[in-house]
Enzyme design. Structure first.
Site, short mmCIF file in Angstrom:
data_model
loop_
_atom_site.label_atom_id
_atom_site.label_comp_id
_atom_site.label_asym_id
_atom_site.label_seq_id
_atom_site.Cartn_x
_atom_site.Cartn_y
_atom_site.Cartn_z
N ASP A 1 0.88 -1.30 -0.02
CA ASP A 1 0.05 0.15 0.12
C ASP A 1 0.87 1.18 0.06
O ASP A 1 2.14 1.06 0.37
CB ASP A 1 -1.03 -0.09 1.00
CG ASP A 1 -2.23 0.67 0.99
OD1 ASP A 1 -1.91 1.76 -0.04
OD2 ASP A 1 -3.26 0.66 1.58
C1 BGC Z 1 -4.98 3.35 0.09
C2 BGC Z 1 -5.25 2.21 -1.07
C3 BGC Z 1 -5.01 2.80 -2.55
C4 BGC Z 1 -3.66 3.56 -2.67
C5 BGC Z 1 -3.45 4.20 -3.92
C6 BGC Z 1 -3.80 4.06 -0.38
O1 BGC Z 1 -3.72 5.17 0.62
O2 BGC Z 1 -4.99 2.79 1.23
O3 BGC Z 1 -6.40 1.57 -0.89
O4 BGC Z 1 -5.23 1.92 -3.60
O5 BGC Z 1 -3.54 4.66 -1.60
O6 BGC Z 1 -4.34 5.18 -4.02
#
Ligand code: BGC
Length: 729
Positions: free
Chosen positions: A273
């Site tokens: 993530d």
């Molecule tokens: C989120 C994810 C997301 C990623 C990219 C993160 O802050 O937890 O769910 O896919 O950002 O945008």
């Protein structure tokens, strides 16, 4: 010269689906043999957005993927650098959060799950994929398949709710919808099941917070939707921010390698993530970013989103023997395999088609599908004396509330390229439905969050002139989603006071709720005659709500999360344990609160229709189930009202005695059926020993001999009951 001829081979090798995988593996290995360490690491690096400096890195083969680079033109420009100016011409992979539609915003995932309509959910994702791929995107960070039992957690909006069985069916449907029949098709979007794992188990419902759950709960509640996504062919997974019992997911080898690849045979790749590898420092398991990079790679994180950990440190870690060459190669192999599977080597510009981008986005067909999905996501919570549906020839209708004419909030959290100007709000949808004979009066009454009663006078004034008052209240679209946890999940601001004041006029009041999580509204539930849960429905909000309010669509949605009476009751979920002292109202020493009924305000699986259904003649094909046999559970469902309607028939089981405690009910099947007035249908479910398995005292996945109770009904708290024995011989 060697690499040039190999490269030619790589790009022209015929693609034959029968041996597709082995042909891909051969091509990946050939390519790997040409790559420098920096180029290998590059494939594992993902950044958000481009810049001149990043374009240079692309040219050097040191970036493998971008997120948030969108549009046929922008993606083509960077892709051109990768495939024309970098040494090995390896195409880039473009990822984006397509959570509930791309430009045609569909209802939030929690809402679409309430349709319990698996084909409809798959279709919605097919459309999202068609639009996103038309704008250059290859890969969506979706489906979010986290089970959520705590509505304080804002990300409950992005998932399918609290149940692993339904959550698994929805997860698989969404993967199929995104990826289509074949990843090489121009409208197929690589799926990414996230956030692996148990992110929804955050203590106190506070986003990113510690998770400390048993292995049994992990495996029985939180993991099944991920397994379902993997079985449906999800090409990637994203690990979660949280720790589980001391181990942050980005460093959790048990999860990312032993379970995911060992037990489940997942052959896609894992992305971190956002900066979650970097956060291993804050978690306190890595002393510096290099150690974080080592922990991440060794655990099984193949791609580093935005942490700079792999980019800056993996090559050095390899030189210092802190990671092995084969560990690095394995991660690169997985990423390259996905690029081959998507056909990017043959057609790196497959999603950079300005013509398709103009043609395929926000089409009338897509809007129509969004409207149908929105209708079916709505849950009718209360309808005293059949106040709904409303007549279309009302003289005066008052529409009141801060969300009644809101075009932004209705898009909900994470709405990709959804735009307020595309939205039909409630007011617009109702006006379009009614002829000139009905006078529609509107005022906001109050703000969503800011407490103030200054708009009440006007609201009461128009309410008094009306035959019926429709009040649209709830959360703003940005009060759920990431980092949007709430400690109090009542209606924010002065909205409940507004509803109370309107109810005080004596006019019939319909409350339309918009929210990204279950809310607690006991007073409204007890006092207002009609309540409609609409979540955030996307571009067709107003039309879908008007369809339901005026009876052009008979609501059929059912809740996929329990609604608490007050915030202090959470977590409250239907598949809880019995405890040694199950609650009894009249007995003090039982498991309950002094000041609250034990039941939720609305249980999992609950939702009304404008018609009524009866359940009868519950029967089993046998009294005993044996290994390798099936049990057929049959029930008759009749439409006892005077309108056609759809009913979601639910089957629950309970293992009465086992060597560990079991939930008081567990969903084991559901079917959505349509019935004309007076019509009956016999509904059959097939139950197998496999459906009854659980992790026993020794963590063995097993079914034990003994008695099981079964319940078939309209929700998790009601229904007919029967039982059978499972016998090992
Ligand atoms: C989120 C994810 C997301 C990623 C990219 C993160 O802050 O937890 O769910 O896919 O950002 O945008």
């Amino acid at each position: 010269m060697k690499y040039k001829s190999l490269l030619i081979l790589l790009f022209i090798l015929p693609f034959c689906s029968a041996s597709a995988q082995s042909s891909i593996d051969r091509r990946v290995d050939s390519l790997l043999s040409l790559m420098t360490v920096d180029e290998k690491v590059g494939q594992l690096v993902q950044y958000s957005g481009t810049s001149a400096q990043r374009k240079t890195l692309v040219r050097q083969g040191r970036i493998g993927s971008f997120l948030n680079v969108l549009g046929a033109n922008s993606t083509r420009e960077v892709q051109r650098i990768a495939v024309e100016e970098s040494r090995l011409r390896i195409p880039l992979l473009f990822g984006f959060d397509v959570i509930h539609g791309y430009r045609t915003t569909f209802p939030i995932p929690l809402a679409t799950a309430c349709s319990w309509d698996i084909a409809l959910i798959e279709k919605a994702e097919r459309i999202a994929a068609t639009e996103a791929t038309a704008a250059g995107v290859h890969w969506t960070f979706s489906p979010m398949v986290d089970i959520a039992r705590d509505p304080r957690w804002g990300r409950i909006a992005e998932g399918a709710g609290e149940d692993p069985y339904l959550g698994s069916a929805v997860a698989a449907a969404r993967v199929r919808g995104f990826q289509g029949p074949n990843l090489r098709s121009p409208t197929s979007l690589l799926a990414c099941a996230k956030h692996f794992a148990a992110y929804g188990g955050a203590e106190g419902g506070r986003d990113y917070n510690t998770v400390d759950i048993s292995e049994r709960t992990l495996r029985e509640i939180y993991l099944p939707p991920f397994k379902a996504a993997v079985d449906a062919g999800a090409g990637s997974l994203m690990c979660s921010f949280n720790e589980i019992a001391g181990m942050p997911s980005s460093a959790n080898r048990t999860l990312l390698t032993d379970i995911l690849r060992g037990e489940w045979k997942f052959d896609g790749f894992v992305v971190s993530d956002w900066n979650s590898i970097g956060e291993l420092l804050q978690h306190g398991v890595a002393a510096d970013l290099k150690e974080a990079a080592v922990l991440g790679l060794k655990a099984g994180v193949d791609m580093d989103m935005e942490a700079d950990a792999y980019h800056n440190h993996l090559a050095a870690a390899l030189r210092e023997d802190r990671i092995t060459g084969s560990e690095l190669d394995e991660a690169v192999r997985r990423v390259l395999r996905a690029k081959f599977q998507l056909g990017l080597f043959e057609n790196p510009y497959r999603n950079c088609d300005i013509g398709r981008e103009r043609r395929d986005i926000l089409t009338p067909e897509h809007r129509e599908a969004a409207r149908k999905t929105a209708q079916r996501s709505i849950v009718l919570l209360k309808n005293q004396n059949n106040l709904l549906p409303l007549r279309k020839d009302l003289k005066t209708l008052a529409i009141i509330g801060p969300l009644a004419d809101d075009k932004e909030s209705t898009l909900g959290p994470w709405h990709a390229m959804g735009k307020p100007e595309d939205v039909i709000p409630v007011l617009g949808g109702i006006k379009a439905k009614l002829g000139s004979g009905t006078k529609v009066l509107f005022t906001r009454g109050c703000e969503i969050e800011k407490p103030s009663m200054s708009g009440f006078t006007e609201a009461l004034d128009i309410a008094r002139q009306a035959d019926v008052v429709v009040v649209v209240v709830g959360e703003s679209g940005q009060m759920s989603g990431e980092a949007e946890s709430r400690s109090n999940i009542g209606l924010p601001g002065s909205q409940e006071d507004l509803v109370r004041a309107l109810q005080g006029t004596g006019k019939p009041v319909v409350v339309i709720l918009m929210n990204g999580r279950p809310l607690a509204f006991e007073w409204i539930a007890e006092n207002v005659p009609s309540i409609v849960e609409t979540w955030f429905l996307g571009v067709e909000t107003g039309n879908a709500i008007a369809d339901v309010l005026f009876g052009d669509y008979n609501p059929s949605g059912k809740l996929t999360t329990s609604f608490p009476r007050v915030t202090g009751q959470v977590p409250v979920y239907y598949n809880h344990k019995n405890t040694g002292r199950p609650p009894v109202d009249s007995v003090k020493w039982t498991s309950k609160y002094l000041d609250l009924k034990n039941s939720p305000l609305y249980p999992f699986g609950y939702g009304l229709s404008y018609t009524t259904f009866s359940y009868s003649q519950l029967a089993l094909s046998a009294k005993t189930l044996k290994p390798a046999e099936n049990l057929i559970v049959s029930v008759t469902v009749k439409n006892t009202g005077n309108r056609s309607g759809e009913e979601i028939v639910q089957l629950y089981a309970r293992d009465e005695v086992a060597n560990v405690t079991r939930p008081s009910r567990e969903l084991k099947g559901f079917q959505k059926i349509s019935l004309a007035p007076g019509e009956s249908k016999r509904v059959h479910f097939v139950l197998t020993p496999e459906n009854l398995k659980f992790y026993d005292r020794d963590m063995k996945w097993t079914v034990e001999p003994g008695r099981f109770s079964l319940y078939v009904g309209p929700n998790s708290a009601e229904g007919l009951e029967t039982g059978f024995h499972y016998s090992a011989q």
